[in-house]
Design a protein around this motif. Structure first.
Motif, PDB file in Angstrom:
ATOM      1  N   UNK A 151       0.820  -1.206   0.000  1.00 60.48           N
ATOM      2  CA  UNK A 151       0.000   0.000   0.000  1.00 60.48           C
ATOM      3  C   UNK A 151       0.858   1.261   0.000  1.00 60.48           C
ATOM      4  N   UNK A 152       2.113   1.126   0.450  1.00 59.38           N
ATOM      5  CA  UNK A 152       3.004   2.287   0.469  1.00 59.38           C
ATOM      6  C   UNK A 152       3.255   2.794  -0.949  1.00 59.38           C
ATOM      7  N   UNK A 153       3.377   1.876  -1.897  1.00 56.83           N
ATOM      8  CA  UNK A 153       3.638   2.271  -3.279  1.00 56.83           C
ATOM      9  C   UNK A 153       2.458   3.050  -3.853  1.00 56.83           C
ATOM     10  N   UNK A 154       1.243   2.553  -3.617  1.00 55.98           N
ATOM     11  CA  UNK A 154       0.051   3.248  -4.100  1.00 55.98           C
ATOM     12  C   UNK A 154      -0.103   4.590  -3.390  1.00 55.98           C
ATOM     13  N   UNK A 155       0.149   4.581  -2.078  1.00 54.60           N
ATOM     14  CA  UNK A 155       0.044   5.820  -1.319  1.00 54.60           C
ATOM     15  C   UNK A 155       1.014   6.883  -1.813  1.00 54.60           C
ATOM     16  N   UNK A 156       2.234   6.456  -2.147  1.00 48.60           N
ATOM     17  CA  UNK A 156       3.236   7.401  -2.643  1.00 48.60           C
ATOM     18  C   UNK A 156       2.843   7.963  -4.003  1.00 48.60           C
ATOM     19  N   UNK A 173       0.951  17.130  -7.110  1.00 49.12           N
ATOM     20  CA  UNK A 173       0.708  17.288  -8.546  1.00 49.12           C
ATOM     21  C   UNK A 173      -0.021  16.077  -9.108  1.00 49.12           C
ATOM     22  N   UNK A 174       0.420  14.869  -8.704  1.00 50.32           N
ATOM     23  CA  UNK A 174      -0.236  13.659  -9.206  1.00 50.32           C
ATOM     24  C   UNK A 174      -1.666  13.564  -8.671  1.00 50.32           C
ATOM     25  N   UNK A 175      -1.864  13.967  -7.409  1.00 52.04           N
ATOM     26  CA  UNK A 175      -3.213  13.940  -6.840  1.00 52.04           C
ATOM     27  C   UNK A 175      -4.150  14.858  -7.622  1.00 52.04           C
ATOM     28  N   UNK A 176      -3.663  16.029  -8.000  1.00 57.26           N
ATOM     29  CA  UNK A 176      -4.489  16.963  -8.769  1.00 57.26           C
ATOM     30  C   UNK A 176      -4.795  16.419 -10.162  1.00 57.26           C
ATOM     31  N   UNK A 177      -3.828  15.751 -10.780  1.00 58.65           N
ATOM     32  CA  UNK A 177      -4.059  15.189 -12.107  1.00 58.65           C
ATOM     33  C   UNK A 177      -5.065  14.044 -12.035  1.00 58.65           C
ATOM     34  N   UNK A 178      -4.957  13.209 -11.022  1.00 61.04           N
ATOM     35  CA  UNK A 178      -5.903  12.106 -10.866  1.00 61.04           C
ATOM     36  C   UNK A 178      -7.308  12.632 -10.610  1.00 61.04           C
ATOM     37  N   UNK A 179      -7.411  13.676  -9.789  1.00 65.56           N
ATOM     38  CA  UNK A 179      -8.714  14.273  -9.504  1.00 65.56           C
ATOM     39  C   UNK A 179      -9.339  14.838 -10.772  1.00 65.56           C
ATOM     40  N   UNK A 180      -8.515  15.453 -11.623  1.00 67.34           N
ATOM     41  CA  UNK A 180      -9.027  15.997 -12.893  1.00 67.34           C
ATOM     42  C   UNK A 180      -9.617  14.894 -13.758  1.00 67.34           C
TER      43      UNK A 180
END
Length: 242
Positions: free
Chosen positions: A7-12, A18-25
């Protein structure tokens, strides 16, 4: 020896801002280019390309080529479910990135969650289907009843086609704004597509909000009349048949 899922890999992968914002988009269900995702992440296109490669290697994103362009989407609805759950967890603990603004009410009222309806209207729709006996709640799962199958056919939902899909027909998805379940799965997608096809609703270019016309809103509230705590005020009129 450490065993089990990493789960650490997915969490990272998700945890980088920036990646969180792209995924949210990408939760809006549209395929976006690296340039569009760079803008969503607030980074350069070159930096975005590196982030996108990591997300794709982690099987959170998928890409397809069309001519000279590459488009990115969430890998599957499982990624959408994960992101919506994390959003709900964060919102429930007050981890909000900004103060509510003019767009906030519309986003909470009705929005796209990957490919199905979320927000007040998404929760209301599922509550109504359960109350009508169209969907049964079985433990943590949902199941379409014979009554529900018959009634949904009347509004143009081809259940036979949906059943032939490998994707679950009915699935609950925790709504981040309402902290209750809305309807996902192939049926959730089919219902949202039905609203778009009928001209009841339209997407907005600048956010995940789904806008209903006044008449369509009246029809929707009659079709799905069940309220939930803190929900919307029903319009006058007798509930319509599903």
């Amino acid at each position: 020896m450490k065993e089990g899922p990493d789960i650490a890999q997915i969490g990272a992968l998700i945890g980088d801002p920036a990646r969180a914002n792209m995924l949210t988009a990408l939760m809006g269900g549209k395929a976006l280019t690296a340039t569009e995702l760079a803008a969503a992440g607030g980074i350069t296109v070159q930096t975005a390309s590196s982030h996108l490669a990591k997300l794709e290697a982690g099987q959170l994103l998928a890409q397809r080529k069309q001519g000279r362009h590459r488009y990115f989407t969430l890998a599957d609805d499982g990624v959408g479910k994960l992101l919506e759950s994390i959003m709900g967890f964060a919102a429930g603990r007050g981890h909000l990135r900004h103060r509510p603004g003019p767009k906030e009410p519309a986003l909470r009222k009705a929005r796209i969650c990957y490919d199905h309806l979320a927000g007040d209207y998404g929760v209301r729709m599922l509550d109504s289907l359960v109350a009508k006996g169209a969907i049964d709640v079985i433990g943590d799962g949902l199941a379409l009843t014979d009554k529900g199958e018959s009634e949904l056919k009347c509004i143009g939902i081809d259940i036979g086609d949906l059943k032939s899909s490998r994707r679950p027909l009915c699935r609950s998805c925790l709504d981040w704004s309402e902290r209750r379940a809305h309807l996902a799965g192939s049926l959730g997608k089919a219902l949202l597509s039905n609203f778009f096809d009928k001209g009841w609703a339209r997407r907005t270019a600048e956010s995940r909000s789904v806008i209903f016309s006044p008449e369509a809103e009246r029809q929707f509230l009659m079709l799905f009349p069940v309220e939930f705590a803190g929900g919307l005020t029903p319009r006058e009129g007798q509930p319509a048949q599903l």
